[in-house]
Design a protein around this motif. Sequence first.
Motif, PDB file in Angstrom:
ATOM      1  N   LYS A  39       0.834  -1.198   0.000  1.00  0.00           N
ATOM      2  CA  LYS A  39       0.000   0.000   0.000  1.00  0.00           C
ATOM      3  C   LYS A  39       0.869   1.247   0.000  1.00  0.00           C
ATOM      4  N   PRO A  40       0.477   2.248  -0.788  1.00  0.00           N
ATOM      5  CA  PRO A  40       1.235   3.496  -0.757  1.00  0.00           C
ATOM      6  C   PRO A  40       0.997   4.222   0.569  1.00  0.00           C
ATOM      7  N   VAL A  41       1.986   4.939   0.994  1.00  0.00           N
ATOM      8  CA  VAL A  41       1.890   5.682   2.248  1.00  0.00           C
ATOM      9  C   VAL A  41       1.190   7.008   1.985  1.00  0.00           C
ATOM     10  N   PRO A  44      -0.107  13.511   5.403  1.00  0.00           N
ATOM     11  CA  PRO A  44      -0.373  14.921   5.146  1.00  0.00           C
ATOM     12  C   PRO A  44       0.830  15.590   4.477  1.00  0.00           C
ATOM     13  N   GLY A  45       0.544  16.431   3.493  1.00  0.00           N
ATOM     14  CA  GLY A  45       1.592  17.133   2.767  1.00  0.00           C
ATOM     15  C   GLY A  45       1.992  16.461   1.469  1.00  0.00           C
ATOM     16  N   ARG A  46       1.544  15.241   1.265  1.00  0.00           N
ATOM     17  CA  ARG A  46       1.906  14.506   0.061  1.00  0.00           C
ATOM     18  C   ARG A  46       0.928  14.863  -1.069  1.00  0.00           C
ATOM     19  N   PRO A 120      -1.275   8.475  -4.125  1.00  0.00           N
ATOM     20  CA  PRO A 120      -0.181   9.416  -3.843  1.00  0.00           C
ATOM     21  C   PRO A 120       0.746   9.532  -5.050  1.00  0.00           C
ATOM     22  N   THR A 121       1.083  10.765  -5.426  1.00  0.00           N
ATOM     23  CA  THR A 121       1.936  10.967  -6.598  1.00  0.00           C
ATOM     24  C   THR A 121       3.298  11.540  -6.226  1.00  0.00           C
ATOM     25  N   GLY A 122       3.394  12.189  -5.093  1.00  0.00           N
ATOM     26  CA  GLY A 122       4.668  12.769  -4.668  1.00  0.00           C
ATOM     27  C   GLY A 122       5.341  11.890  -3.625  1.00  0.00           C
ATOM     28  N   THR A 123       6.435  12.355  -3.117  1.00  0.00           N
ATOM     29  CA  THR A 123       7.121  11.601  -2.068  1.00  0.00           C
ATOM     30  C   THR A 123       6.455  11.846  -0.729  1.00  0.00           C
ATOM     31  N   PRO A 124       6.546  10.870   0.190  1.00  0.00           N
ATOM     32  CA  PRO A 124       5.939  11.069   1.514  1.00  0.00           C
ATOM     33  C   PRO A 124       6.573  12.251   2.230  1.00  0.00           C
ATOM     34  N   ALA A 125       5.760  12.954   2.990  1.00  0.00           N
ATOM     35  CA  ALA A 125       6.246  14.097   3.769  1.00  0.00           C
ATOM     36  C   ALA A 125       7.183  13.611   4.857  1.00  0.00           C
ATOM     37  N   GLU A 126       8.161  14.417   5.171  1.00  0.00           N
ATOM     38  CA  GLU A 126       9.103  14.059   6.233  1.00  0.00           C
ATOM     39  C   GLU A 126       8.407  14.091   7.588  1.00  0.00           C
ATOM     40  N   SER A 127       8.719  13.148   8.441  1.00  0.00           N
ATOM     41  CA  SER A 127       8.101  13.093   9.779  1.00  0.00           C
ATOM     42  C   SER A 127       8.754  14.051  10.716  1.00  0.00           C
TER      43      SER A 127
END
Length: 127
Positions: A39-41, A44-46, A120-127
């Motif tokens: 599953k894609p992650v 928020p922010g992605r 999701p199309t972009g990279t996951p937001a940094e935690s």
Amino acid sequence: MLTTAQVRDHIHGLSDIDSLLAVQEAATTRLLQLDTARKPVITPGRTCRITDSIRPAVLRGLSGTVQQPNRTGTRFDILLDQESTTQLRNRQSPLNPRFKIADGVKHYRLAKVPATCIDPTGTPAES
């Protein structure tokens, strides 16, 4: 490493329910791990695109940025980008606008979009 045939033979040889339940539990746990990895992650922010499985159809293909999830993480708000906000405004019937978007609004927030309809199309937001 055991082959699938060897594993099956071992399972067929189990004579008590507790042993069989332990194998079943291990298989279920592993299936869940594999499913989670596929599953894609969604965070928020992605950036994302709304898939064709969503209803109403007027929302299909729109894109934006993932906002906060609901309590269970099964739905997310999406802040549409400017182009998608314009598309949504123009796709609706003037007689029955489900999503009321004023002419001056550049980024419309969609509430409670199901996670299963978010790609999701972009990279996951940094935690």
